[in-house]
Design a protein around this motif. Structure first.
Motif, PDB file in Angstrom:
ATOM      1  N   ASP A   1      -8.843 -23.090 -10.486  1.00 34.98           N
ATOM      2  CA  ASP A   1      -9.376 -22.195 -11.514  1.00 34.98           C
ATOM      3  C   ASP A   1     -10.843 -21.881 -11.262  1.00 34.98           C
ATOM      4  O   ASP A   1     -11.630 -22.747 -10.854  1.00 34.98           O
ATOM      5  N   PHE A   2     -11.204 -20.632 -11.547  1.00 34.70           N
ATOM      6  CA  PHE A   2     -12.597 -20.203 -11.515  1.00 34.70           C
ATOM      7  C   PHE A   2     -12.931 -19.552 -12.856  1.00 34.70           C
ATOM      8  O   PHE A   2     -12.107 -18.845 -13.430  1.00 34.70           O
TER       9      PHE A   2
ATOM     10  N   SER B   1     -26.985 -11.054 -15.809  1.00 35.41           N
ATOM     11  CA  SER B   1     -26.063 -11.102 -14.679  1.00 35.41           C
ATOM     12  C   SER B   1     -24.696 -11.583 -15.142  1.00 35.41           C
ATOM     13  O   SER B   1     -24.501 -11.917 -16.310  1.00 35.41           O
ATOM     14  N   PHE B   2     -23.747 -11.625 -14.201  1.00 34.58           N
ATOM     15  CA  PHE B   2     -22.519 -12.367 -14.443  1.00 34.58           C
ATOM     16  C   PHE B   2     -22.388 -13.414 -13.347  1.00 34.58           C
ATOM     17  O   PHE B   2     -22.955 -13.266 -12.247  1.00 34.58           O
ATOM     18  N   SER B   3     -21.674 -14.487 -13.641  1.00 37.21           N
ATOM     19  CA  SER B   3     -21.553 -15.595 -12.700  1.00 37.21           C
ATOM     20  C   SER B   3     -20.102 -16.013 -12.549  1.00 37.21           C
ATOM     21  O   SER B   3     -19.260 -15.747 -13.413  1.00 37.21           O
ATOM     22  N   ILE B   4     -19.821 -16.689 -11.448  1.00 43.24           N
ATOM     23  CA  ILE B   4     -18.530 -17.325 -11.222  1.00 43.24           C
ATOM     24  C   ILE B   4     -18.784 -18.804 -10.968  1.00 43.24           C
ATOM     25  O   ILE B   4     -19.672 -19.165 -10.191  1.00 43.24           O
ATOM     26  N   TRP B   5     -18.012 -19.650 -11.647  1.00 39.48           N
ATOM     27  CA  TRP B   5     -18.150 -21.104 -11.556  1.00 39.48           C
ATOM     28  C   TRP B   5     -16.803 -21.707 -11.202  1.00 39.48           C
ATOM     29  O   TRP B   5     -15.760 -21.146 -11.564  1.00 39.48           O
ATOM     30  N   ASP B   6     -16.824 -22.849 -10.515  1.00 42.23           N
ATOM     31  CA  ASP B   6     -15.551 -23.534 -10.338  1.00 42.23           C
ATOM     32  C   ASP B   6     -15.233 -24.331 -11.598  1.00 42.23           C
ATOM     33  O   ASP B   6     -16.036 -24.377 -12.542  1.00 42.23           O
ATOM     34  N   ALA B   7     -14.054 -24.949 -11.651  1.00 44.49           N
ATOM     35  CA  ALA B   7     -13.605 -25.618 -12.878  1.00 44.49           C
ATOM     36  C   ALA B   7     -14.450 -26.828 -13.235  1.00 44.49           C
ATOM     37  O   ALA B   7     -14.389 -27.317 -14.367  1.00 44.49           O
ATOM     38  N   GLN B   8     -15.251 -27.315 -12.286  1.00 41.95           N
ATOM     39  CA  GLN B   8     -16.138 -28.439 -12.563  1.00 41.95           C
ATOM     40  C   GLN B   8     -17.519 -27.988 -13.036  1.00 41.95           C
ATOM     41  O   GLN B   8     -18.356 -28.811 -13.376  1.00 41.95           O
ATOM     42  N   GLY B   9     -17.747 -26.673 -13.030  1.00 43.73           N
ATOM     43  CA  GLY B   9     -19.016 -26.145 -13.521  1.00 43.73           C
ATOM     44  C   GLY B   9     -20.036 -25.860 -12.448  1.00 43.73           C
ATOM     45  O   GLY B   9     -21.201 -25.597 -12.748  1.00 43.73           O
TER      46      GLY B   9
ATOM     47  N   ILE C   1     -18.282  -2.939 -12.006  1.00 42.09           N
ATOM     48  CA  ILE C   1     -17.039  -3.403 -11.388  1.00 42.09           C
ATOM     49  C   ILE C   1     -17.392  -4.197 -10.134  1.00 42.09           C
ATOM     50  O   ILE C   1     -18.169  -3.723  -9.292  1.00 42.09           O
ATOM     51  N   TYR C   2     -16.835  -5.397 -10.043  1.00 37.68           N
ATOM     52  CA  TYR C   2     -17.044  -6.258  -8.867  1.00 37.68           C
ATOM     53  C   TYR C   2     -15.697  -6.690  -8.309  1.00 37.68           C
ATOM     54  O   TYR C   2     -14.750  -6.951  -9.064  1.00 37.68           O
ATOM     55  N   ASP C   3     -15.610  -6.776  -7.004  1.00 36.29           N
ATOM     56  CA  ASP C   3     -14.463  -7.385  -6.346  1.00 36.29           C
ATOM     57  C   ASP C   3     -14.753  -8.888  -6.265  1.00 36.29           C
ATOM     58  O   ASP C   3     -15.716  -9.313  -5.622  1.00 36.29           O
ATOM     59  N   ILE C   4     -13.918  -9.699  -6.911  1.00 37.60           N
ATOM     60  CA  ILE C   4     -14.143 -11.146  -6.952  1.00 37.60           C
ATOM     61  C   ILE C   4     -12.991 -11.893  -6.277  1.00 37.60           C
ATOM     62  O   ILE C   4     -12.757 -13.061  -6.561  1.00 37.60           O
TER      63      ILE C   4
ATOM     64  N   PRO D   1     -14.352 -15.667  -4.505  1.00 35.93           N
ATOM     65  CA  PRO D   1     -15.405 -15.950  -5.490  1.00 35.93           C
ATOM     66  C   PRO D   1     -16.795 -16.134  -4.884  1.00 35.93           C
ATOM     67  O   PRO D   1     -17.786 -15.642  -5.447  1.00 35.93           O
ATOM     68  N   GLN D   2     -16.891 -16.810  -3.765  1.00 37.04           N
ATOM     69  CA  GLN D   2     -18.195 -17.062  -3.157  1.00 37.04           C
ATOM     70  C   GLN D   2     -18.798 -15.807  -2.541  1.00 37.04           C
ATOM     71  O   GLN D   2     -19.986 -15.778  -2.225  1.00 37.04           O
TER      72      GLN D   2
END
Length: 571
Positions: free
Chosen positions: A345-346, A416-424, A492-495, A498-499
């Motif tokens: 999960d992200f 901004s917007f961010s993407i995090w892994d399930a551990q934060g 719009i972003y292509d995610i 994620p990295q």
């Protein structure tokens, strides 16, 4: 500005230097845009509904019911939900005049106060649909004159194939239910209860998360309420609370200070990720054990780095994007969403930011009013209103050595917007893309207000103010759509990776030329009906197999203009 949808993909490929940005920074931006937008989406407005109500949250959160082609839109202040007929989308063509398009019709309105038959009910805050079951969150007063400090309710309705909603029952939840979602399997409804204090800050209800089990499409009569009492001082799990989590309400316990805002569900429906906006944190809830697994501290963003440069003043009369060492932004996400890759999960966050600013307590001030350490690199800049003097910051944190002056300046949100892994752990952040892209496309109209046309007006506050968020898959690619509450429109972003997420396009349906102004729901200047869509608050992605025309759609509810819009998305 002409009456047309504005797409910035082509414009970004032709960027030139703007005031306040170095040539080196712009060269990097041009190269990135050219390399990472090989096949942008074609975004076409097909349908739009004008409520005729401005500045009263007439269109906030929304969801879609495929069998009846109905859009359910929260009309917050009225305490109602508008039901729009979306069947026209099946045959609609591209809008010729997107600013004034009004081809969606209202089928009906749900009046929760009438259906629930309870006193002191207030605004409707959220809606969610699973199959033919509709859940609606509504707040309630406490009987002592405090408008939203009582326990709220989730009203349930059954929907038929014509879009008719039949009231089923109401389930009491926590204080101020602000967001309601279904798990992906439809077996539970999860509610974020914000527990906001009253204006005097003399009553501060506990924030909580409610879980309502669903059996055979019928909700149980009672909810399970999960609070955060174990994290209070001298309680069993206080040692688990990360030190960076922002707790600053006067005389409030941790559980009172926590204010759950929005919910995302893990791919297997086993966890809920809950944004605690004011606390700059995310709570992870185990939905099977019905307990808090952990609290994640989101940390801060360093505005001293070139990739995070921003405009901090509404008084400089120009685009002035620059770095400020010693200044930081608290992420403080509003809307959050999640997606998975190979079972991992992200979490995606729209980092709006929010201050505690009440008559009885306020942490908000201007940077120029801070007692700053004399060795701070911005000691002179905070004295200048065209630099940092006007920036809205918190007084609650920043004195790292406890000597009475501020050593680190913290502002609200990270623009901004961010993407995090399930551990934060943060795996991606969009840096200063939002301000840079809107400045390149709109010039001085960037960082605009959403209740009047005044460019650069929000640079001292939270800039473009990302708030709304939706995710969706199209032809094997995963996309994030991020609404900019103040400047309006969406990124719009292509995610898919994620990295290595990257910018695709910026769409805005707004004319920045007309003079208009809306104050407290009253139009005081001009005619906002000709301006377009203002203040995206809620978004919903509709997959192709659920869409009225067989193509992916993005639905957007704009709270200031009171408009609901349907966009077609096509590669």
């Amino acid at each position: 500005m002409k009456k047309t949808l504005i797409s910035t993909t082509i414009a970004l490929a032709l960027m030139t230097a703007i005031t306040g940005c170095t040539a080196k920074q712009n060269d990097t931006s041009v190269a990135r845009s050219q390399q990472q937008v090989p096949s942008p989406l074609t975004v076409t407005m097909l349908a739009r509904y004008e409520s005729g109500q401005y500045g009263v949250s007439a269109a906030e959160i929304l969801d879609y019911h495929p069998p009846s082609n109905s859009i359910f839109v929260v009309n917050a202040e009225s305490g109602q939900v508008d039901i729009l007929d979306a069947s026209i989308i099946g045959s609609a063509q591209a809008a010729k005049d997107p600013l004034t398009l009004n081809n969606l019709t209202k089928r009906a309105t749900l009046n929760l106060a009438s259906d629930l038959q309870l006193p002191r009910l207030g605004s409707v805050n959220s809606v969610a649909i699973f199959d033919n079951l509709l859940a609606v969150a509504i707040e309630r007063g406490d009987g002592k004159g405090n408008p939203v400090q009582g326990r709220g309710f989730i009203g349930f309705y059954t929907l038929d194939n014509a879009g008719k909603a039949t009231y089923l029952q109401a389930v009491e939840v926590g204080y101020l239910p602000d967001n309601v979602v279904f798990t992906h399997d439809g077996n539970q409804v999860v509610v974020a209860n914000e527990g906001e204090p009253n204006d005097a800050y003399t009553v501060d209800p506990e924030g909580s998360v409610s879980i309502i089990n669903i059996n055979n499409n019928v909700p149980e009569q009672q909810a399970t309420n999960i609070n955060f009492n174990d994290f209070n001082i001298q309680s069993a799990r206080h040692h688990e609370l990360p030190k960076g989590v922002k707790i600053n309400g006067p005389k409030s316990t941790v559980s009172q200070d926590f204010e759950p805002e929005y919910i995302a569900i893990s791919h297997d429906s086993s966890q809920a990720f809950v944004s605690l906006q004011e606390n700059n944190a995310i709570a992870v809830i185990n939905l099977k054990l019905q307990r808090v697994e952990r609290i994640i501290d989101l940390g801060s963003k360093d505005y001293g780095l070139a990739k995070n440069a921003f405009d901090a003043s509404d008084k400089d009369g120009k685009v002035n994007i620059q770095t400020y060492p010693g200044v930081y932004g608290l992420y403080q996400p509003d809307t959050i969403a999640s997606y998975s890759i190979d079972g991992a999960d992200f979490i995606v966050t729209a980092n709006e930011g929010d201050a505690r600013d009440y008559a009885g307590f306020s942490e908000e001030t201007r940077a120029g009013k801070l007692t700053l350490d004399k060795n701070h690199p911005q000691f002179d800049a905070i004295q200048d209103k065209t630099q940092l003097g006007r920036l809205k910051v918190t007084t609650s944190i920043g004195d790292t050595d406890n000597d009475g002056d501020i050593d680190k300046i913290y502002s609200y949100g990270s623009r901004s917007f961010s993407i995090w892994d399930a551990q934060g752990k943060q795996v991606f952040d969009s840096g200063n893309d939002f301000e840079r892209i809107t400045a390149d496309r709109l010039g001085i109209n960037f960082n605009n207000h959403n209740s009047k046309n005044k460019g650069d007006n929000r640079s001292d506050d939270k800039g473009p103010e990302p708030e709304a968020l939706a995710l969706g898959g199209i032809d094997g690619r995963q996309y994030a759509f991020i609404g900019l509450e103040r400047t309006s429109g969406f990124m719009i972003y292509d995610i898919t990776e994620p990295q290595h997420a990257y910018f695709v396009d910026y769409i805005v349906n707004r004319d920045f030329a007309p003079t208009f102004e809306v104050e407290d729901g009253v139009v005081t200047k001009g005619d906002p009906s000709v301006v377009g869509d203002l203040g995206p608050e809620g978004m919903k992605f509709i997959a192709a197999d659920k869409s009225p025309n067989g193509k992916p759609l993005l639905l957007v509810a704009n709270e200031v203009s009171g408009t609901t819009v349907a966009y077609q998305l096509q590669k």
